[in-house]
Design a protein around this motif. Structure first.
Motif, short mmCIF file in Angstrom:
data_model
loop_
_atom_site.label_atom_id
_atom_site.label_comp_id
_atom_site.label_asym_id
_atom_site.label_seq_id
_atom_site.Cartn_x
_atom_site.Cartn_y
_atom_site.Cartn_z
N ILE A 20 11.46 54.96 57.78
CA ILE A 20 11.01 54.40 56.50
C ILE A 20 12.05 54.63 55.42
O ILE A 20 12.40 53.71 54.65
CB ILE A 20 9.65 55.01 56.12
CG1 ILE A 20 8.56 54.53 57.07
CG2 ILE A 20 9.28 54.66 54.68
CD1 ILE A 20 7.23 55.24 56.89
N VAL A 21 12.57 55.89 55.34
CA VAL A 21 13.53 56.22 54.28
C VAL A 21 14.80 55.38 54.43
O VAL A 21 15.29 54.79 53.46
CB VAL A 21 13.86 57.73 54.31
CG1 VAL A 21 15.03 58.04 53.38
CG2 VAL A 21 12.63 58.53 53.90
N LEU A 22 15.35 55.33 55.66
CA LEU A 22 16.58 54.58 55.87
C LEU A 22 16.37 53.09 55.60
O LEU A 22 17.23 52.43 55.02
CB LEU A 22 17.07 54.79 57.31
CG LEU A 22 17.58 56.21 57.63
CD1 LEU A 22 17.93 56.32 59.11
CD2 LEU A 22 18.78 56.57 56.76
N SER A 23 15.21 52.57 56.02
CA SER A 23 14.93 51.15 55.81
C SER A 23 14.84 50.84 54.33
O SER A 23 15.42 49.87 53.83
CB SER A 23 13.64 50.75 56.52
OG SER A 23 13.75 50.96 57.90
N LEU A 25 16.08 52.65 51.83
CA LEU A 25 17.38 52.84 51.17
C LEU A 25 18.30 51.65 51.42
O LEU A 25 19.00 51.18 50.50
CB LEU A 25 18.04 54.12 51.68
CG LEU A 25 17.41 55.44 51.18
CD1 LEU A 25 18.12 56.63 51.79
CD2 LEU A 25 17.48 55.51 49.64
N ALA A 26 18.28 51.13 52.64
CA ALA A 26 19.14 49.98 52.94
C ALA A 26 18.73 48.77 52.12
O ALA A 26 19.55 48.07 51.53
CB ALA A 26 19.08 49.67 54.44
N ILE A 27 17.43 48.53 52.09
CA ILE A 27 16.94 47.37 51.34
C ILE A 27 17.22 47.51 49.86
O ILE A 27 17.72 46.59 49.20
CB ILE A 27 15.43 47.19 51.59
CG1 ILE A 27 15.19 46.81 53.05
CG2 ILE A 27 14.83 46.12 50.68
CD1 ILE A 27 13.74 46.84 53.46
N MET A 28 16.92 48.70 49.33
CA MET A 28 17.12 48.91 47.89
C MET A 28 18.60 48.92 47.52
O MET A 28 18.96 48.49 46.42
CB MET A 28 16.44 50.22 47.45
CG MET A 28 14.92 50.20 47.62
SD MET A 28 14.13 48.79 46.83
CE MET A 28 14.60 49.05 45.12
N SER A 29 19.48 49.40 48.43
CA SER A 29 20.92 49.38 48.13
C SER A 29 21.42 47.96 48.02
O SER A 29 22.15 47.61 47.09
CB SER A 29 21.67 50.12 49.24
OG SER A 29 21.29 51.47 49.29
N VAL A 30 21.02 47.12 48.98
CA VAL A 30 21.43 45.72 48.92
C VAL A 30 20.90 45.07 47.66
O VAL A 30 21.60 44.33 46.96
CB VAL A 30 20.96 44.97 50.18
CG1 VAL A 30 21.23 43.48 50.04
CG2 VAL A 30 21.66 45.52 51.41
N VAL A 186 8.63 54.48 49.86
CA VAL A 186 8.64 55.44 50.96
C VAL A 186 7.27 56.11 51.07
O VAL A 186 6.68 56.23 52.15
CB VAL A 186 9.76 56.48 50.76
CG1 VAL A 186 9.59 57.65 51.74
CG2 VAL A 186 11.13 55.84 50.96
N ALA A 187 6.76 56.55 49.89
CA ALA A 187 5.46 57.23 49.91
C ALA A 187 4.35 56.30 50.39
O ALA A 187 3.50 56.68 51.21
CB ALA A 187 5.13 57.76 48.51
N THR A 188 4.37 55.05 49.87
CA THR A 188 3.31 54.10 50.25
C THR A 188 3.38 53.76 51.74
O THR A 188 2.36 53.78 52.44
CB THR A 188 3.44 52.82 49.42
OG1 THR A 188 3.35 53.15 48.03
CG2 THR A 188 2.31 51.85 49.76
N LEU A 189 4.59 53.43 52.20
CA LEU A 189 4.75 53.07 53.61
C LEU A 189 4.39 54.24 54.52
O LEU A 189 3.72 54.06 55.54
CB LEU A 189 6.18 52.60 53.89
CG LEU A 189 6.58 51.25 53.27
CD1 LEU A 189 8.07 51.00 53.48
CD2 LEU A 189 5.76 50.12 53.89
N PHE A 190 4.84 55.42 54.10
CA PHE A 190 4.53 56.58 54.94
C PHE A 190 3.04 56.87 54.96
O PHE A 190 2.47 57.19 55.99
CB PHE A 190 5.31 57.81 54.43
CG PHE A 190 5.23 58.99 55.36
CD1 PHE A 190 6.04 59.04 56.50
CD2 PHE A 190 4.34 60.02 55.13
CE1 PHE A 190 5.95 60.12 57.37
CE2 PHE A 190 4.25 61.09 55.99
CZ PHE A 190 5.06 61.15 57.12
#
Length: 827
Positions: A20-23, A25-30, A186-190
């Protein structure tokens, strides 16, 4: 002892969290990268646009100051603009002042130093010139006077200081927003993954990790979460259950085979009841000495097969005994077998026996051995029956009149209170009839109370035969009786019972060679019109009874005078209906049915009219409901059918081509057992085809009992008779039943035709009925067509068959005969 299992690190949570965190972070970075470049371009365009706006704003002001040689003024103005617009530099090239000073141009401006302070611009300062050359953006504007001559130039310079400052702020805000959104995502998805995926899986793991000493889970896995996890839980639970059952079966078999002999012997030695052991494979029954002694047999003298044992059970109990044994064995030993029945002793007496037992089964589920004991319950059951009889007797005496065995005042009040509550819940009516014998005191005084009691008993039996099945009759005391009528169809229904009672009293009472002529006075109160409590209902019925006595006795009166008059009028009309049928006072009228497209007579409906010699002309709306309520409708329908068939047959024989004969029949008529044969006989006597007859049944009556109606109508259809559904759309029909009914025609009710073509609701209903008929391949006819507009409008909608005053009102047979001749001649 159960093993303690250490709960391992919940690696699935770590993996899920990392994904979740990596996904995120990748989305938000882009997303941040794309947003950054977009904002960067926007800031650049905004700064350049601001410079252009600044040039346009100060152009006219500077032009005026240059033209007026106000160097100090525009110098101050430049400084102010640089300071407050956050510019890097603003320079004015003044040709007017340059001409005075002998220069090409006079240069005046403001620029910011390394501390971002506004200072005078020095054209000779190499550092300032270098700064201008390296500036982020420079824009200049030519200044002209009123004659269009160039008087100078304005140069506006912007450094990248503001650009980077705003860009830095943007990066800071974006980073904060990205961090906040990422954290929230992250919190919501988790949380969602934890609630809907990880937690159900964790619960399953926790449930199945709690194991007993043999490694079998103590609890079933909880069935929660998505379908896949639920299926996983169900599969695990099925495996746990199957394993438990297998283990239990192995344990039971092992223990049973090891301890069967010990347990059986201990049971025999330790009980006073009769022990039995049925070896299912051998078909033999062993019984203990106590069992034999209980039934009066000597040692080894009792039958030892199941068939002989069943013969010893009372014939009334043997079926139940066999059923209980079969039911227990089919349950594979669930619970304990227990049954009570009567068994015959050797001397022929019957004992009440309670039998209890348990069975042992093999691997295939077949019974191997059935062991139990029998207890003699005869004395206990006899005592219970005696107690029950005494209790029932006390209860009966407390609620019933000892002379007549009718309900007494207490029981009547209880039932009346119960009926009132039920009527209140269901919105129903009920009636209380208060009956008092006329001149009964004279019988007691002249013939004695012994004769009087026998008269009361005789009257009680008569009244019991006169009331309906669910009604309650009571003796309040002396010569007073009451009747409670529940679920009253209407207020006047009570008058039928009252009239029957008064009519029955015309028959003498015969007691001990005495022939006594009695009469009674009856008062009637109706709930809720005349009271809402038992006390009020009885009081008002009593008051109505006294009014009946004051009006000459031997009559009934309602608590309301108007209801009494209505009841007598109804009874009078009911009697006149019966006599009217016998005297042939009823006349059959006919109303033609026309096809507007072909202008042909397609048939006619037979309608009944009544012109009573004593009551005058009575509309069908008054006498038909009463005929239905009293059952006279059956005789009336058959009277109309017989007369209509005869006249219709004559018109066919005459060659007048009357189409079909439509007759509206009540469901009470149709469900008579002899109706189909009666109808078939009339058709045969008429000598015409059954297809010429069309029976109309109303939608409301069919829907009261659609299953029964379908069966009856199919029998009628089998004769070749056509069936039509009248008043369609006015009731609460079900399309699921409609398609099962063997009908060939729908009849649009007059209430929907009246408003056409102007009433939009009627139009919508008629359109729906016509569309439904077409989809079910049914004929359709509209009744009540009274004008050309209605006929044209319905014809356009697809209905060509009509019945109504526009073509002809209902007319007697003679006029119908002439109508057929004239219509045939003119068309």
């Amino acid at each position: 002892m159960f093993k303690t299992i250490r709960k391992p690190i919940n690696s699935i949570y770590v993996i899920a969290g990392m994904i979740i965190v990596l996904s995120v972070l990748a989305i938000m970075s882009v997303s941040t990268f794309l947003s950054y470049h977009g904002e960067k371009q926007r800031i650049d365009q905004e700064i350049k646009a601001n410079v252009q706006d600044t040039l346009l704003t100060i152009e006219e002001h500077i032009e005026d100051l240059i033209s007026s040689y106000s160097v100090n003024e525009y110098s101050k103005f430049i400084g102010s603009e640089v300071k407050y617009r956050h510019l890097f530099a603003m320079i004015v090239e003044d040709k007017n002042m340059g001409a005075i000073l002998g220069k090409k141009v006079y240069v005046k401006g403001k620029i910011r130093d390394e501390n971002w302070q506004v200072v005078d611009y020095d054209p000779e300062d190499s550092l300032q010139r270098e700064q201008l050359q390296n500036a982020y953006f420079t824009s200049e504007k030519e200044l002209v006077n009123n004659l269009g001559q160039s008087i100078g130039k304005i140069i506006v310079v912007v450094s990248d200081h503001e650009f980077h400052q705003r860009l830095d702020n943007l990066i800071y805000r974006n980073l904060l927003a990205t961090f906040a959104i990422s954290a929230l995502l992250v919190a919501t998805l988790f949380l969602m993954m934890r609630l809907h995926l990880l937690e159900p899986l964790t619960n399953i793991i926790e449930a199945i990790t709690q194991r007993d000493s043999e490694g079998l889970p103590l609890e079933y896995a909880p069935i929660k979460g998505p379908n896949e996890i639920r299926v996983l839980s169900q599969t695990i639970n099925h495996m746990i259950k199957a394993t438990r059952v297998s283990r239990q079966q192995l344990m039971d078999k092992s223990d049973a085979l090891r301890a069967a002999k010990e347990r059986f012997q201990l049971a025999i030695d330790g009980t006073r009841d009769g022990l039995w052991d049925w070896n299912a494979k051998e078909g033999k029954i062993y019984v203990s000495e106590q069992y034999e002694a209980m039934l009066g047999y000597q040692s080894k003298d009792m039958p030892d097969t199941l068939e002989e044992w069943l013969k010893m059970i009372h014939p009334d109990d043997v079926d139940k005994a066999q059923y209980e044994i079969k039911r227990y064995l089919e349950s594979k030993g669930q619970g304990v077998y227990e049954n009570t029945f009567r068994m015959r002793t050797k001397s022929g007496q019957w004992l009440w026996i309670t039998s209890r037992g348990k069975a042992i089964f093999d691997d295939e589920g077949n019974p191997v051995r059935f062991v139990g004991f029998n207890t003699d319950m005869s004395k206990l059951i006899q005592q219970q029956e005696e107690l029950k009889k005494q209790k029932d007797l006390h209860q009966y005496l407390a609620n019933h009149d000892t002379l007549t065995n009718l309900a007494n005042r207490s029981l009547f009040n209880d039932r009346l209170m119960h009926s009132i509550k039920q009527a209140q819940r269901n919105g129903e009516k009920l009636a209380v009839l208060f009956i008092d014998l006329d001149y009964f005191k004279e019988i007691n005084d002249s013939l004695g109370h012994n004769i009087g009691d026998k008269v009361i008993q005789s009257i009680a039996k008569r009244l019991q035969h006169l009331i309906r099945g669910g009604d309650t009759i009571a003796r309040l005391g002396g010569d007073e009786f009451t009747i409670l009528m529940d679920d009253l169809p209407d207020e006047q229904s009570a008058s039928h019972i009252a009239d029957r009672v008064i009519e029955n009293f015309r028959q003498p009472v015969r007691v001990d060679h005495h022939e006594l002529h009695l009469s009674c006075s009856i008062g009637i109160s109706i709930y809720p019109d005349n009271g809402e409590t038992p006390t009020d209902m009885l009081k008002n019925a009593d008051a109505a009874m006294y009014r009946a006595k004051n009006l000459g006795r031997n009559n009934f009166q309602y608590y309301s005078k108007e209801m009494t008059e209505e009841a007598f009028e109804r009874l009078n009309m009911e009697a006149n209906i019966r006599s009217g049928i016998q005297n042939e006072e009823f006349i059959v009228y006919y109303q033609p049915q026309i096809n507007s497209s072909t202008q042909q007579i397609i048939g006619m409906e037979a309608l009944v009219r009544w012109n009573s010699p004593s009551l005058g002309f009575i509309t069908p709306g008054r006498f038909i409901p009463l005929a239905i309520a009293t059952g006279s409708i059956i005789d009336l329908d058959r009277y109309v059918m017989k007369k209509a068939f005869k006249e219709f047959a004559a018109w066919i024989d005459e060659g007048l081509d009357p189409g079909h004969l439509s007759i509206n029949l009540n469901m009470k008529q149709l469900i008579r057992e002899d109706f189909v044969s009666y109808l078939s006989g009339l058709i045969e006597q008429g000598g015409f085809s059954a297809s010429c007859i069309e029976l109309e049944v109303t939608e409301g009556e069919l829907m009261d009992n659609p299953s029964q109606a379908i069966n009856v109508l199919k029998q009628v259809e089998s004769l070749g008779v056509k069936l039509s559904l009248d008043d369609f759309g006015t009731g609460y029909s079900s399309l699921s039943y409609l398609k099962k009914l063997p009908i060939s025609k729908l009849k649009i009710d007059k209430s929907f035709v009246d408003g056409l073509p102007f009433d939009k609701e009627d139009e919508a209903i008629v359109r729906a009925i016509i569309a439904l008929a077409q989809s079910l391949n049914l004929d359709i006819i509209a009744e009540g067509a009274e004008n050309l507009q209605q006929v044209d409008f319905l014809s356009q909608l697809g209905c060509s068959n009509f019945q109504g005053y526009f073509f002809s009102k209902p007319i007697p047979a003679e006029e119908m005969h002439n109508f057929l001749i004239e219509y045939r001649r003119s068309h």
